[in-house]
Scaffold this active site. Structure first.
Site, PDB file in Angstrom:
ATOM      1  CB  CYS A 246      -9.990 -16.835 -10.267  1.00  0.00           C
ATOM      2  SG  CYS A 246     -10.740 -17.026 -11.903  1.00  0.00           S
TER       3      CYS A 246
ATOM      4  CG  ASP B 127     -18.420 -15.877 -31.599  1.00  0.00           C
ATOM      5  OD1 ASP B 127     -18.196 -14.957 -30.798  1.00  0.00           O
ATOM      6  OD2 ASP B 127     -17.514 -16.424 -32.253  1.00  0.00           O
TER       7      ASP B 127
END
Length: 348
Positions: A186, A132
């Site tokens: 989705c 990250d």
């Protein structure tokens, strides 16, 4: 190399990761253009680091030219209870699930390093691990490695683990077999878009960070736009709304690391408002919350008090009218106006 990869995957699951996949460093050629468009449109807000080193961020192959494979790993931090329930407790602060336990940067990197050391011992080569903080676009890489796909809320989700995951990457000079990239599943669902309190999604798969509550409460410096403050509710660090409603979370896997067990909880706003810098550091030592600093958190607390409808918290806000941080003092004035007590005196 196939057998090595299979053994690596077994080892990754033993370490506590919920999924692993492999892709090539040059497997996301579209990422650079999308990032450039995002930054050019100003959708990154004050996150100047997104514009910096874009050549590396948009092209993992340029980050470390010697790398031949990117091992992407997902680690679950799925909550055990409904993370949206706290939104009804107006005298308490809502803190994103990922920040409820220990700092994930430390937990994930520790596991990545152990796995990386195993790989080095088994096959040699060189590695670099990232969690990250480096200019690495983990979500596109994870999709390219077959872990899951970036949903309409732009976060990664997978059919086997939902969307409550942290991502880590091991770049290696070893030429491991690559996985097939995942595609979106989705469908016609828009649950994540519909629930967003601030309308931060101008279109599916596109986020305007400037309206995102996670950005506003964590990354944004100074006062938040007055028109957005009422929409923050009692969210003082991050926002889980779009993650929490994803139907794929029915497959979420329980967090395995005890470090993710919530210890921050939903603290009383009155307690947080009274924190000075030393008390803030002591209270949130080891938590990702420490990265925003005392002033930004207390600013958010003032907004939450203003949205609480709790007249008994007016004096708490009044005590911050003379705060040394201008954004905190401004937020305190706003809170008192929202509570109908704009002339309340500051406490000695």
């Amino acid at each position: 190399m196939r057998q090595l990869k299979d053994r690596l995957q077994t080892r990754a699951l033993e370490e506590g990761f919920v999924a692993m996949g492999v892709c090539r460093p040059d497997s996301i050629p579209e990422a650079a253009g999308r990032l450039a468009d995002f930054v050019a449109a100003g959708l990154h807000g004050q996150m100047g680091w997104m514009a910096e080193r874009m050549a590396w961020r948009g092209n993992p192959a340029a980050l470390w030219p010697e790398a031949r494979s990117v091992v992407m790993l997902a680690e679950s931090y799925a909550p055990e209870s409904d993370p949206l329930a706290v939104l009804a407790e107006r005298d308490r602060g809502a803190i994103s699930v990922y920040a409820q336990g220990k700092d994930y940067h430390d937990l994930v990197k520790r596991r990545l390093k152990r796995l990386g050391r195993w790989l080095l011992a088994e096959a040699g080569g060189e590695i670099k691990v990232f969690v990250d903080t480096a200019p690495v676009m983990e979500k596109p890489l994870a999709q390219a490695a077959g872990l899951g796909w970036q949903g309409k809320h732009t976060n990664l989700l997978g059919r086997g683990f939902g969307n409550w995951v942290f991502l880590g990457a091991i770049f290696t000079t070893l030429d491991l077999p690559a996985d097939e990239p995942e595609t979106s599943h989705c469908g016609s669902c828009t649950a994540c878009l519909d629930i967003c309190p601030t309308g931060a999604f101008p279109a599916p798969y596109r986020l305007d960070a400037r309206r995102c509550i996670s950005y506003l409460t964590i990354e944004h410096k100074g006062p938040v736009d007055a028109g957005l403050r009422p929409l923050l509710g009692n969210r003082i660090y991050g926002c889980d709304d779009c993650l929490a409603v994803c139907p794929w979370n029915k497959f979420a896997m329980a967090a395995r690391d005890i470090g993710y067990r919530p210890w921050v909880g939903a603290p009383l706003l009155a307690e947080l408002a009274a924190l000075d810098d030393a008390a803030f550091r002591a209270r949130f030592s080891g938590s990702p919350i420490k990265r925003v600093g005392r002033d930004r958190l207390v600013r958010n607390v003032m907004y939450a008090i203003g949205n609480s409808g709790r007249g008994d918290l007016a004096q708490v806000a009044a005590a911050r009218l003379a705060d040394a941080d201008a954004a905190v003092a401004d937020a305190a004035r706003w809170a008192l106006e929202r509570l109908g007590q704009g002339d309340a005196p500051a406490q000695a």
